[in-house]
Design an enzyme around this catalytic site. Structure first.
Site, PDB file in Angstrom:
ATOM      1  N   SER A   1      -6.654   0.031  13.667  1.00  0.00           N
ATOM      2  CA  SER A   1      -7.242   1.347  13.924  1.00  0.00           C
ATOM      3  C   SER A   1      -8.203   1.552  15.040  1.00  0.00           C
ATOM      4  O   SER A   1      -8.833   0.728  15.483  1.00  0.00           O
ATOM      5  CB  SER A   1      -8.288   1.427  12.643  1.00  0.00           C
ATOM      6  OG  SER A   1      -9.241   2.526  12.724  1.00  0.00           O
TER       7      SER A   1
ATOM      8  N   ALA B   1      -1.935  -1.594   3.098  1.00  0.00           N
ATOM      9  CA  ALA B   1      -2.930  -1.824   2.008  1.00  0.00           C
ATOM     10  C   ALA B   1      -4.190  -2.108   2.365  1.00  0.00           C
ATOM     11  O   ALA B   1      -4.483  -2.663   3.558  1.00  0.00           O
ATOM     12  CB  ALA B   1      -2.300  -2.555   0.932  1.00  0.00           C
TER      13      ALA B   1
ATOM     14  N   GLY C   1       0.798  -1.306  -0.019  1.00  0.00           N
ATOM     15  CA  GLY C   1      -0.035   0.034  -0.039  1.00  0.00           C
ATOM     16  C   GLY C   1       0.831   1.262   0.005  1.00  0.00           C
ATOM     17  O   GLY C   1       0.521   2.359   0.532  1.00  0.00           O
TER      18      GLY C   1
ATOM     19  N   SER D   1      -9.570   1.956   3.052  1.00  0.00           N
ATOM     20  CA  SER D   1      -9.402   2.608   4.235  1.00  0.00           C
ATOM     21  C   SER D   1     -10.323   3.669   4.660  1.00  0.00           C
ATOM     22  O   SER D   1      -9.948   4.557   5.609  1.00  0.00           O
ATOM     23  CB  SER D   1      -7.802   3.552   3.773  1.00  0.00           C
ATOM     24  OG  SER D   1      -8.033   4.430   3.161  1.00  0.00           O
TER      25      SER D   1
ATOM     26  N   LYS E   1     -11.199  -4.459  10.614  1.00  0.00           N
ATOM     27  CA  LYS E   1      -9.893  -3.967  11.258  1.00  0.00           C
ATOM     28  C   LYS E   1      -9.664  -4.829  12.572  1.00  0.00           C
ATOM     29  O   LYS E   1      -8.731  -5.296  12.934  1.00  0.00           O
ATOM     30  CB  LYS E   1     -10.034  -2.485  11.639  1.00  0.00           C
ATOM     31  CG  LYS E   1      -9.583  -1.554  10.326  1.00  0.00           C
ATOM     32  CD  LYS E   1      -7.981  -2.012  10.073  1.00  0.00           C
ATOM     33  CE  LYS E   1      -7.611  -0.964   8.959  1.00  0.00           C
ATOM     34  NZ  LYS E   1      -6.312  -1.214   8.086  1.00  0.00           N
TER      35      LYS E   1
ATOM     36  N   GLN F   1      -1.184   7.531   1.815  1.00  0.00           N
ATOM     37  CA  GLN F   1      -0.639   8.528   2.569  1.00  0.00           C
ATOM     38  C   GLN F   1       0.489   8.003   3.342  1.00  0.00           C
ATOM     39  O   GLN F   1       1.617   8.471   3.578  1.00  0.00           O
ATOM     40  CB  GLN F   1      -1.856   9.037   3.422  1.00  0.00           C
ATOM     41  CG  GLN F   1      -1.203   9.980   4.423  1.00  0.00           C
ATOM     42  CD  GLN F   1      -2.025  10.641   5.661  1.00  0.00           C
ATOM     43  OE1 GLN F   1      -2.655  11.617   5.428  1.00  0.00           O
ATOM     44  NE2 GLN F   1      -2.427   9.584   6.544  1.00  0.00           N
TER      45      GLN F   1
ATOM     46  N   GLU G   1     -11.075   3.008  15.206  1.00  0.00           N
ATOM     47  CA  GLU G   1     -12.296   2.733  14.812  1.00  0.00           C
ATOM     48  C   GLU G   1     -12.815   1.338  15.433  1.00  0.00           C
ATOM     49  O   GLU G   1     -13.970   1.108  15.712  1.00  0.00           O
ATOM     50  CB  GLU G   1     -12.591   2.424  13.434  1.00  0.00           C
ATOM     51  CG  GLU G   1     -12.493   3.897  12.461  1.00  0.00           C
ATOM     52  CD  GLU G   1     -13.149   4.814  12.688  1.00  0.00           C
ATOM     53  OE1 GLU G   1     -14.513   4.425  12.980  1.00  0.00           O
ATOM     54  OE2 GLU G   1     -12.961   6.020  12.742  1.00  0.00           O
TER      55      GLU G   1
ATOM     56  N   TYR H   1     -15.789  -1.289   8.058  1.00  0.00           N
ATOM     57  CA  TYR H   1     -14.403  -1.159   8.081  1.00  0.00           C
ATOM     58  C   TYR H   1     -13.709  -1.524   9.509  1.00  0.00           C
ATOM     59  O   TYR H   1     -12.727  -2.120   9.701  1.00  0.00           O
ATOM     60  CB  TYR H   1     -14.231   0.396   7.932  1.00  0.00           C
ATOM     61  CG  TYR H   1     -12.563   0.957   8.152  1.00  0.00           C
ATOM     62  CD1 TYR H   1     -11.551   0.770   7.122  1.00  0.00           C
ATOM     63  CD2 TYR H   1     -12.304   1.389   9.279  1.00  0.00           C
ATOM     64  CE1 TYR H   1     -10.358   1.204   7.597  1.00  0.00           C
ATOM     65  CE2 TYR H   1     -11.044   1.926   9.751  1.00  0.00           C
ATOM     66  CZ  TYR H   1     -10.081   1.562   8.625  1.00  0.00           C
ATOM     67  OH  TYR H   1      -8.805   2.111   8.934  1.00  0.00           O
TER      68      TYR H   1
HETATM   69  P1  NDP Z   1      -4.676   5.175   1.842  1.00  0.00           P
HETATM   70  O1  NDP Z   1      -6.248   4.870   1.473  1.00  0.00           O
HETATM   71  O2  NDP Z   1      -3.978   6.606   1.681  1.00  0.00           O
HETATM   72  O3  NDP Z   1      -3.752   4.062   1.335  1.00  0.00           O
HETATM   73  C1  NDP Z   1      -4.134   2.786   1.186  1.00  0.00           C
HETATM   74  C2  NDP Z   1      -3.640   1.877   0.061  1.00  0.00           C
HETATM   75  O4  NDP Z   1      -4.031   0.639  -0.116  1.00  0.00           O
HETATM   76  C3  NDP Z   1      -3.943   2.712  -1.167  1.00  0.00           C
HETATM   77  O5  NDP Z   1      -2.986   3.486  -1.587  1.00  0.00           O
HETATM   78  C4  NDP Z   1      -4.166   1.432  -2.114  1.00  0.00           C
HETATM   79  O6  NDP Z   1      -3.149   1.371  -2.895  1.00  0.00           O
HETATM   80  C5  NDP Z   1      -4.301   0.280  -1.287  1.00  0.00           C
HETATM   81  N1  NDP Z   1      -5.715   0.142  -1.274  1.00  0.00           N
HETATM   82  C6  NDP Z   1      -6.832   0.628  -1.520  1.00  0.00           C
HETATM   83  N2  NDP Z   1      -7.848   0.173  -1.633  1.00  0.00           N
HETATM   84  C7  NDP Z   1      -7.659  -1.103  -1.482  1.00  0.00           C
HETATM   85  C8  NDP Z   1      -8.392  -2.337  -1.581  1.00  0.00           C
HETATM   86  N3  NDP Z   1      -9.789  -2.626  -1.768  1.00  0.00           N
HETATM   87  N4  NDP Z   1      -7.572  -3.435  -1.469  1.00  0.00           N
HETATM   88  C9  NDP Z   1      -6.419  -3.468  -1.541  1.00  0.00           C
HETATM   89  N5  NDP Z   1      -5.652  -2.411  -1.321  1.00  0.00           N
HETATM   90  C10 NDP Z   1      -6.381  -1.252  -1.495  1.00  0.00           C
HETATM   91  O7  NDP Z   1      -4.517   4.950   3.439  1.00  0.00           O
HETATM   92  P2  NDP Z   1      -3.716   5.384   4.815  1.00  0.00           P
HETATM   93  O8  NDP Z   1      -2.337   5.585   4.078  1.00  0.00           O
HETATM   94  O9  NDP Z   1      -4.463   6.914   5.102  1.00  0.00           O
HETATM   95  O10 NDP Z   1      -3.665   4.284   5.778  1.00  0.00           O
HETATM   96  C11 NDP Z   1      -2.823   3.301   5.629  1.00  0.00           C
HETATM   97  C12 NDP Z   1      -3.477   1.938   6.667  1.00  0.00           C
HETATM   98  O11 NDP Z   1      -3.785   2.603   7.847  1.00  0.00           O
HETATM   99  C13 NDP Z   1      -4.817   1.790   5.967  1.00  0.00           C
HETATM  100  O12 NDP Z   1      -5.059   0.224   5.993  1.00  0.00           O
HETATM  101  C14 NDP Z   1      -5.838   2.404   6.816  1.00  0.00           C
HETATM  102  O13 NDP Z   1      -7.077   1.895   7.085  1.00  0.00           O
HETATM  103  C15 NDP Z   1      -4.921   2.619   8.129  1.00  0.00           C
HETATM  104  N6  NDP Z   1      -5.392   3.626   8.997  1.00  0.00           N
HETATM  105  C16 NDP Z   1      -5.277   4.853   8.681  1.00  0.00           C
HETATM  106  C17 NDP Z   1      -5.657   5.887   9.464  1.00  0.00           C
HETATM  107  C18 NDP Z   1      -5.448   7.361   8.921  1.00  0.00           C
HETATM  108  O14 NDP Z   1      -5.959   8.188   9.916  1.00  0.00           O
HETATM  109  N7  NDP Z   1      -4.985   7.623   7.973  1.00  0.00           N
HETATM  110  C19 NDP Z   1      -5.936   5.676  10.872  1.00  0.00           C
HETATM  111  C20 NDP Z   1      -5.991   4.264  11.245  1.00  0.00           C
HETATM  112  C21 NDP Z   1      -5.728   3.298  10.442  1.00  0.00           C
HETATM  113  P3  NDP Z   1      -3.109   0.854  -4.573  1.00  0.00           P
HETATM  114  O15 NDP Z   1      -4.621   1.411  -5.061  1.00  0.00           O
HETATM  115  O16 NDP Z   1      -1.868   1.357  -5.098  1.00  0.00           O
HETATM  116  O17 NDP Z   1      -3.283  -0.814  -4.607  1.00  0.00           O
END
Ligand code: NDP
Length: 325
Positions: A132, A88, A15, A91, A160, A19, A134, A156
């Site tokens: 998370s 990944a 992933g 999210s 998690k 972010q 959450e 979600y």
């Molecule tokens: P992002 O959504 O920015 O990045 C997640 C990445 O996962 C995407 O860039 C994508 O990469 C990949 N992705 C998206 N959807 C799917 C899918 N359905 N199946 C597989 N891969 C997928 O998330 P963040 O960087 O903000 O968060 C990183 C992790 O931390 C996530 O798991 C999120 O749930 C968790 N989190 C985030 C928080 C926050 O405040 N930011 C808080 C708590 C937990 P690509 O399209 O290139 O495959």
């Protein structure tokens, strides 16, 4: 004496285009790691966040779909990482109500595939999994720590929570070095616009530039703990450097209303938010968490990690990032 090149550790970030993946890649490159990042389709992905951070050329990328066991096994065999960071998966809490199966598969089944593949390979790989806050749901105003029971309130969060227990089970049952971070909200200019903080910053900056639009939001009395994403990825790394694997709550410890975040953003821009924001019933979620509180004391004590930035700093830095983009 050992050659520095031989000692170079390899990190695989699943992933990496998101972010956290992008900030983590930058951090690990600074620490001298060989960094490989995965996307579901690395050939099609723009990796715009990596480009924005000016690191796209410094890491290798690979395709991997966590839903597909073979694909996970393949990328692990090819990259041979010392550390894997699983960031990944779907999210967005809001989107998970519309795509619950996708959420569950990408988060829970995805984590299970990763754990099974690492168990199968019998390789001493350290794993970080993105848990998370959450998972906690409503804690009735009590600060959540690592012992607080889970009461998830969205597809979600259910996914998690399942992934969290899979990690704990593989740690106990098979001795894997598996850590979950229970991270509270963390933001940055790299947050996609579907997330409310970025949506607010983006609209407020347009309004400050002369747009006459109205910003429509759902429940703005919800309370959250907002931190600064670039420093949260440091906590992930620190978890994998400990002598023993464990789970940690990562947060600032400060709770604010969404309304306060909105006010901070508009104030930075010299605007009164009340003139530009409208509440829309259609944006309310089927179930939501009203108040969160966090106790990040264990991370401070064991990891030596403490958030430097609070909600108002985050609002200010997001506005600065938006204007510089
Ligand atoms: P992002 O959504 O920015 O990045 C997640 C990445 O996962 C995407 O860039 C994508 O990469 C990949 N992705 C998206 N959807 C799917 C899918 N359905 N199946 C597989 N891969 C997928 O998330 P963040 O960087 O903000 O968060 C990183 C992790 O931390 C996530 O798991 C999120 O749930 C968790 N989190 C985030 C928080 C926050 O405040 N930011 C808080 C708590 C937990 P690509 O399209 O290139 O495959």
């Amino acid at each position: 004496m050992a050659d520095a090149k031989v000692m170079k550790r390899t990190a695989l970030i699943l992933g990496v285009s998101g972010q956290d993946g992008s900030y983590l890649a930058r951090l690990l490159l600074e620490k001298g790691y060989r960094v490989v990042g995965s996307s579901r389709d690395a050939q099609m992905s723009q990796f715009s966040n990596l480009i924005r951070l000016n690191i796209r050329d410094r890491l290798e990328v690979a395709s991997a779909s966590l839903n597909d066991f073979r694909s996970v096994l393949q990328v692990l065999k090819k990259v041979r990482p010392d550390e894997v960071y699983n960031l990944a998966g779907q999210s967005s809490v809001g989107l998970s109500f519309d795509q619950p199966v996708e959420s569950f598969e990408s988060i829970s089944i995805g984590t299970l595939n990763l754990l099974e593949a690492i168990r199968f390979l019998e390789a001493p790989i350290r794993i970080y999994n993105a848990g998370s806050s959450e998972c906690f749901g409503n804690t009735d105003g009590q600060p959540a720590d690592e012992w607080t029971p889970f009461r998830p309130r969205s597809p979600y969060a259910v996914a998690k929570a399942a992934a969290f227990w899979q990690m704990a089970n593989y740690r106990e049952a098979y001795g894997l070095f598996a850590c979950s971070g229970l991270l509270f909200n963390h933001e940055s200019p790299l947050r996609p616009q579907r997330f409310v903080t970025r949506k607010i910053v983006h609209a407020a900056c347009r309004i400050a530039n002369g747009s006459h639009e109205t910003l429509e939001l759902g429940n703005i009395s919800v309370e959250r703990d907002w931190g600064w994403a670039p420093e949260y990825v440091e906590a992930m790394w620190r978890m994998l450097q400990q002598d023993a694997p464990d789970d940690y709550v990562i947060a600032t410890g400060e709770t604010n209303r969404l309304e306060d975040f909105i006010e901070s953003v508009f104030t930075v821009l010299g605007l009164n938010w009340r003139d530009h924001v409208k509440i829309s019933q259609s944006l309310l979620r089927p179930t939501d968490i009203l108040t969160v509180r966090a106790n990040p004391g264990k991370a401070a004590e064991k990891l030596g990690w403490k958030a430097q930035y609070r909600m108002r700093d985050v609002a200010q830095m997001m506005v600065e990032g938006e204007r510089a983009a």
